[in-house]
Design a protein around this motif. Sequence first.
Motif, PDB file in Angstrom:
ATOM      1  N   SER A 165       0.826  -1.208   0.000  1.00 18.80           N
ATOM      2  CA  SER A 165       0.000   0.000   0.000  1.00 18.80           C
ATOM      3  C   SER A 165       0.860   1.258   0.000  1.00 18.80           C
ATOM      4  N   MET A 166       0.339   2.288  -0.685  1.00 12.39           N
ATOM      5  CA  MET A 166       1.046   3.564  -0.790  1.00 12.39           C
ATOM      6  C   MET A 166       0.106   4.704  -0.419  1.00 12.39           C
ATOM      7  N   ILE A 167       0.680   5.795   0.023  1.00 15.07           N
ATOM      8  CA  ILE A 167      -0.096   7.008   0.298  1.00 15.07           C
ATOM      9  C   ILE A 167       0.016   7.912  -0.929  1.00 15.07           C
ATOM     10  N   LEU A 168      -1.128   8.212  -1.532  1.00 16.92           N
ATOM     11  CA  LEU A 168      -1.160   8.923  -2.807  1.00 16.92           C
ATOM     12  C   LEU A 168      -2.042  10.164  -2.718  1.00 16.92           C
ATOM     13  N   GLY A 169      -1.700  11.166  -3.520  1.00 21.51           N
ATOM     14  CA  GLY A 169      -2.510  12.362  -3.597  1.00 21.51           C
ATOM     15  C   GLY A 169      -3.875  12.056  -4.209  1.00 21.51           C
ATOM     16  N   PHE A 170      -4.944  12.609  -3.601  1.00 21.59           N
ATOM     17  CA  PHE A 170      -6.325  12.296  -4.011  1.00 21.59           C
ATOM     18  C   PHE A 170      -7.098  13.585  -4.258  1.00 21.59           C
ATOM     19  N   ASP A 171      -7.731  13.672  -5.421  1.00 21.25           N
ATOM     20  CA  ASP A 171      -8.603  14.807  -5.749  1.00 21.25           C
ATOM     21  C   ASP A 171      -9.943  14.238  -6.198  1.00 21.25           C
ATOM     22  N   CYS A 196       0.111  15.217 -12.783  1.00 24.57           N
ATOM     23  CA  CYS A 196       1.459  14.805 -12.353  1.00 24.57           C
ATOM     24  C   CYS A 196       2.150  15.923 -11.592  1.00 24.57           C
ATOM     25  N   GLN A 197       2.068  17.114 -12.118  1.00 21.99           N
ATOM     26  CA  GLN A 197       2.733  18.265 -11.519  1.00 21.99           C
ATOM     27  C   GLN A 197       2.241  18.505 -10.093  1.00 21.99           C
ATOM     28  N   GLU A 198       0.958  18.266  -9.869  1.00 17.04           N
ATOM     29  CA  GLU A 198       0.370  18.494  -8.542  1.00 17.04           C
ATOM     30  C   GLU A 198       0.396  17.242  -7.664  1.00 17.04           C
ATOM     31  N   ASN A 199       1.100  16.186  -8.137  1.00 18.10           N
ATOM     32  CA  ASN A 199       1.224  14.934  -7.378  1.00 18.10           C
ATOM     33  C   ASN A 199      -0.135  14.310  -7.046  1.00 18.10           C
ATOM     34  N   LYS A 252      -5.962  23.135   0.761  1.00 16.48           N
ATOM     35  CA  LYS A 252      -5.681  21.903   1.505  1.00 16.48           C
ATOM     36  C   LYS A 252      -5.742  20.729   0.541  1.00 16.48           C
ATOM     37  N   LYS A 253      -4.984  19.687   0.859  1.00 20.37           N
ATOM     38  CA  LYS A 253      -4.967  18.518  -0.014  1.00 20.37           C
ATOM     39  C   LYS A 253      -5.281  17.263   0.793  1.00 20.37           C
ATOM     40  N   THR A 254      -5.705  16.247   0.068  1.00 14.01           N
ATOM     41  CA  THR A 254      -6.026  14.971   0.694  1.00 14.01           C
ATOM     42  C   THR A 254      -5.144  13.885   0.104  1.00 14.01           C
ATOM     43  N   TYR A 255      -4.711  12.969   0.984  1.00 14.26           N
ATOM     44  CA  TYR A 255      -3.930  11.812   0.561  1.00 14.26           C
ATOM     45  C   TYR A 255      -4.624  10.563   1.113  1.00 14.26           C
TER      46      TYR A 255
END
Length: 860
Positions: free
Chosen positions: A6-12, A41-44, A225-228
Amino acid sequence: MFENGSMILGFDCHLHTVQDKEFKYEGEQSSFVSEYVDKLCQENISVGVITNHNKFVCDEYKAIKSAAKKKDIIILPGVELSIKEGASSIHVLIVFNPDEWLKDGTDFISRVIDSLFLDVSNPGDENKCTKDDFLNVIKKFNDQNKDYFMICAHVEQNKGFWKECKGTLITDLSANPCFKRRVIGFQKARTRDLITKVHNWMKYDIAFVEGSDPKSINEIGTCNKKTYIKIGENSYSAVKYALSDYRNRVYDNISPISHGYIKKMKCIGGKLSNQVFSPSPELNTLIGIRGSGKSSVLEVLRYALNKEPATDVKYKNDLVKAVLGSGGQVELTIIDKHGKSYLLKRIFNEKSTIYDDSGDVLKIPVETILKNPLYFGQKDLALTRKGYEFDLLNKIIGDKVPDITEEYKNIQSNLCDDINDLRLLTDIPSKISDINNENLTLEHKLQVYKEKGLDEKLKKQTSCNTDLVKLEAISDWIKEMVSSINTAYLKQERNLLALDGYSSQYNAEIFQDVEKYIGQTNVCLDSIKTDINILKEVQEGLILTKKKLIEKIDSLKDEFAEIKREINDEQLDADSYVSYQKKLSTNKEKITTLQEKLKSKEKLKGSIQNAFNQRNAFLEKNYIEYKKAIGEINKQQDMLSISIEFKGDKSTFKEDLTTQFKGTGLSDVKYNEICTKFSDLPEIVEDYYLGCGNKIKDYCTDNIYSKMAQKIEENYIDMIASDTPDIINISYHGKPLSKHSLGQRASALILFILTQHDSDVIIVDQPEDDLDNQVIYEELIQTIRREKKDMQFIFATHNANIPVLGDAERVVTYIYSGDESVELMEGTIDSAETHRDIVNIMEGGVEAFKKRNEIYGNWE
């Protein structure tokens, strides 16, 4: 992706495209998809949901999904639906399972959306809404028997669920089972007081997530704010699972990995040949049917890390041999806490070798890269053997307490040498007495010659012999002195006193003084060398002088022979007189030398006393280091309390006493009294050599003391090396660990181990063998979930609670075939293949699993 679980990834969760009326794009239409994905990609952003207002365009979704997949980005289909509810209408983000809603070329998403806006013109306008309310919209989607979930968009703003619906309506809606099942997230929640109110209205919480709601490509991912999210598979179900388990899988930032970990294990040759184990930096579980051999993976890992098993040593080492085979090799890719990669290789029966990322060999232990890796095999946690608490403590604290072995050995060696010298000095008075007795006999014999007047006639020859004896004594002393000084001089490392090529960056003026002192030191050393050369010349001069004296004595041989012929006394032998006189002179020189040595006895005793004091101070310093480390451990948790007592292991002391003084006649009562009076065997040796044994004599008769003294004389070296260990006391919930059952003891120890932050990697083989299920769930699982972000856990287990409730980032199924081959199937807790393995292997199969669920449901 997901090479290590499992990985922690950027979520939109809220992305618009050119198909949305509010989205502006002035570029070439053919470039839109590539520019869109590049911006993600640029915003991860690694997981995104396309949610245009009240519409879904399947072809566009597929194009973006395909382009994103090439860059390891997951794109899910969705819609931002305007639903008639509350004061106006609310916007809800709906995320669909593409495997069900876009199946066999059919777009079921658009069908339902269109059905919700049958009599609505221009439905793509965000101000238009469905004629159905929230619950009826959910019902229409549910009627499709396909999976989806909902996130209420920008909840505090216009068209937001919180703003438009308020208290009573939110309470009523959130109590509905359909709402509970489908609505699993709120987007853009900001106000703390309002968050508290909503919680009170709903009586439960759901995930808070973020989405950029872009109106152009430049706005993609640019929210404040961002979510991962943590997922282990490129799938809709993994994303849904993460949001459902939001407390453990949803984050507002990514914390970098701050501990070392094993990234990959590969075997070359043997049963695991070419099988790769790629563990997560967090929780890893190896599962397999009983007897499948999954423990072998952990044993090979242990072997690679140079860890010795606490129990079943032969069996476990034989298991490694069976797995790797002759010439087999295990390779570990290891990442240190700074993110630097290393390769560890170990061929069976050879030492391990560590390489840096350039392929250069590093002569360092693995603990330099991985902080204090720990291994516990089957049943290790339930061990009750004597001294295991200390072994466990040493494992836990790692290098917090410095290793004193070598320095302590030097102290003991020097102490033994001094005692040996003292024992030699102890014989000096008797040697002097023996020589004096011999001299009395010689003087008596010489008196006869004197009475006959022969002493005057032979005076010249005897005087020459006396001179020769004196000269030999002086020569021997200077020879010994030159040798000692020269040995000391040659020990000096003169190159250490050079500053050649060294330049201090910030303290140049101070090092000017250092250079001056080095110069003075070198001058003194050169002077010593000059003095040594002078002394050697003196030594050579004395040799020549002695030679001259011998030549002179030889030249007088005829004269001495004539005197002896003149004496012509058959009762007296002139040669014997000369021999007696020379022996007497030699004895007097010996007595002088022995008396000088005897003067150093008190100084030597002082040196021995200092050595005993130094030894005790050294042990006490080590004890204080342990006490400090134990204090830090006790602060970190309150389940276990650990204490240490200096030289407190009296049972070991008594065993050593009875071994060393067996056959002396000491009774058990006296052994106990000595254990109370003395702290260890070296203290008894100290009393014997420095205190005349006065303390020992209080506990025994003269006959027994004589036997004890003989034992000490024979075995003082072994006695000095025999320490009384410090004793470790561990209490669990206020009760000594030894008073608990094996299961409680094992529970206490594993919780203790897992709550320490002094190890990068903890490997445990089947911890559940010693624990009950209640402890596993109530304490072990909760501890693992809390601590796994700070250390890597690798467990082999039969208990489904550990991978499932522990939310394992990596699950490996161990499959052993009858043809001796082994296969490792790597998965994650949110992948369908792993679900099947867990149910089949750990739950007894699907039918058994369903039956238990049915029974538990009836119980409830």
